[in-house]
Design a protein around this motif. Structure first.
Motif, PDB file in Angstrom:
ATOM      1  N   GLY A   1       0.788  -1.227   0.000  1.00 31.25           N
ATOM      2  CA  GLY A   1       0.000   0.000   0.000  1.00 31.25           C
ATOM      3  C   GLY A   1       0.823   1.280   0.000  1.00 31.25           C
ATOM      4  O   GLY A   1       0.273   2.379   0.049  1.00 31.25           O
TER       5      GLY A   1
ATOM      6  N   LYS B   1       4.014   1.563  -4.582  1.00 34.89           N
ATOM      7  CA  LYS B   1       4.978   1.027  -5.546  1.00 34.89           C
ATOM      8  C   LYS B   1       4.325   0.696  -6.886  1.00 34.89           C
ATOM      9  O   LYS B   1       4.821   1.072  -7.945  1.00 34.89           O
ATOM     10  CB  LYS B   1       5.647  -0.237  -4.972  1.00 34.89           C
ATOM     11  CG  LYS B   1       6.271  -0.042  -3.609  1.00 34.89           C
ATOM     12  CD  LYS B   1       6.943  -1.308  -3.096  1.00 34.89           C
ATOM     13  CE  LYS B   1       6.018  -2.504  -2.911  1.00 34.89           C
ATOM     14  NZ  LYS B   1       4.970  -2.304  -1.886  1.00 34.89           N
TER      15      LYS B   1
ATOM     16  N   THR C   1       1.488   1.756  -8.062  1.00 28.61           N
ATOM     17  CA  THR C   1       0.971   2.978  -8.674  1.00 28.61           C
ATOM     18  C   THR C   1       2.075   3.649  -9.486  1.00 28.61           C
ATOM     19  O   THR C   1       1.861   4.058 -10.636  1.00 28.61           O
ATOM     20  CB  THR C   1       0.427   3.935  -7.598  1.00 28.61           C
ATOM     21  OG1 THR C   1      -0.623   3.272  -6.888  1.00 28.61           O
ATOM     22  CG2 THR C   1      -0.088   5.228  -8.203  1.00 28.61           C
TER      23      THR C   1
END
Ligand SMILES: Nc1ncnc2c1ncn2[C@@H]1O[C@H](COP(=O)(O)OP(=O)(O)O)[C@@H](O)[C@H]1O
Ligand SMILES: [Mg+2]
Length: 267
Positions: free
Chosen positions: A43, A46, A48
């Motif tokens: 979350g 990375k 993205t």
């Protein structure tokens, strides 16, 4: 020589009326032929970042220069042509393919789309690619569902190198593999880099994997890039609480000794 520079990249998602800053003002550079390991908890942003680089999703703000071009400004046929230079290997990219697709067709696509070799030479090129990733030519006629996870990742790597890229973005590319198979795939990637000078942005939540392959490591925490250094600096002398937490998650790093760890490039 700088191959990739990312400047002040930001991206928000809204889900269920809530805003998530998946990336906040992220900047870094990657040299030709270099491996930058990108590590961070689940979350932390990375994938993205990887997806924005691959132009799968747009950024909200920021700039990307790749191979001397304004990468986010490329569109249409121009972008399609340049995409050959930046390839990606996901955790199980071939899992998304039609399971009946043959290995040959999976490798033929990039050769055809990017006109890498003339049509009559494509079967030979496919055999050469398979051989290069350690698979016999007989794999060409198998279907994707007939090969193991490790073999699938070898085929995904063959597909990625088919277009002769300058950069391969690997997002948790070895995370699903057994440790012994993982080691072999990492060896293959390092060999290919030495042979062809390919740069890697190697995304993983696992510092032990990155220690084995990275020249430098960048640490992400809640959408921010909080630390960058050589693999040795980040693991032996972490500056951020995010890096310290990731180190504590690898038992043989947490002891404070590097003994027994396969040596990275910076050694
Ligand atoms: N399509 C999306 N819609 C809403 N939120 C998303 C989407 N993609 C990612 N996020 C959120 O953005 C943050 C970063 O996710 P991601 O980039 O997948 O992290 P990582 O790959 O480091 O695990 C997380 O909070 C995640 O829930
Ligand atoms: Mg991810």
């Amino acid at each position: 020589m700088t191959l990739l520079s990312v400047e002040n990249l930001s991206k928000r998602f809204s889900s269920g009326g809530r805003q998530v800053a998946a990336l906040h003002d992220v900047s870094f550079m990657l040299a030709a032929g270099e491996t930058l390991g990108l590590v961070g908890a689940s979350g932390s942003g990375k994938s993205t970042l990887a997806r924005i680089l691959m132009r799968l999703i747009p950024a909200d703000a920021g700039r990307i220069r790749f191979d001397g071009e304004d990468w986010l400004a490329l569109t249409g046929p121009e972008l399609r042509r340049r995409r050959a230079k930046m390839q990606m290997v996901f955790q199980d990219v071939l899992g998304a393919f039609n399971p009946r697709a043959t290995v040959a067709s999976v490798l033929d696509d990039p050769l055809r789309i990017h006109g890498i070799v003339p049509k009559n030479e494509r079967p030979k090129e496919i055999a050469t690619l398979l051989d290069r990733v350690g698979l016999s030519a007989s794999y060409a006629e198998r279907s994707i569902r007939e090969v193991s996870g490790g073999q699938r990742q070898r085929i995904a790597i063959a597909r990625a190198i088919a277009t002769r890229p300058l950069l391969i973005v690997l997002d948790e590319a070895v995370s699903a593999l057994d440790v012994s198979i993982r080691g072999k795939i990492l060896e293959l990637l390092v060999e290919l880099q030495e042979e062809r000078g390919i740069a890697y942005l190697f995304v993983s939540h696992d510092l032990a994997v990155l220690r084995a392959v990275s020249h430098r490591i960048a640490v992400m925490d809640a959408g921010r890039l909080v630390e960058t250094g050589t693999a040795r600096q980040v693991i032996d002398n972490p500056q951020s609480s995010a890096a310290r937490a990731l180190i504590a998650a690898v038992p043989r790093f947490a002891t404070g000794t590097s003994a027994g760890i396969s040596e990275g490039h910076d050694s």
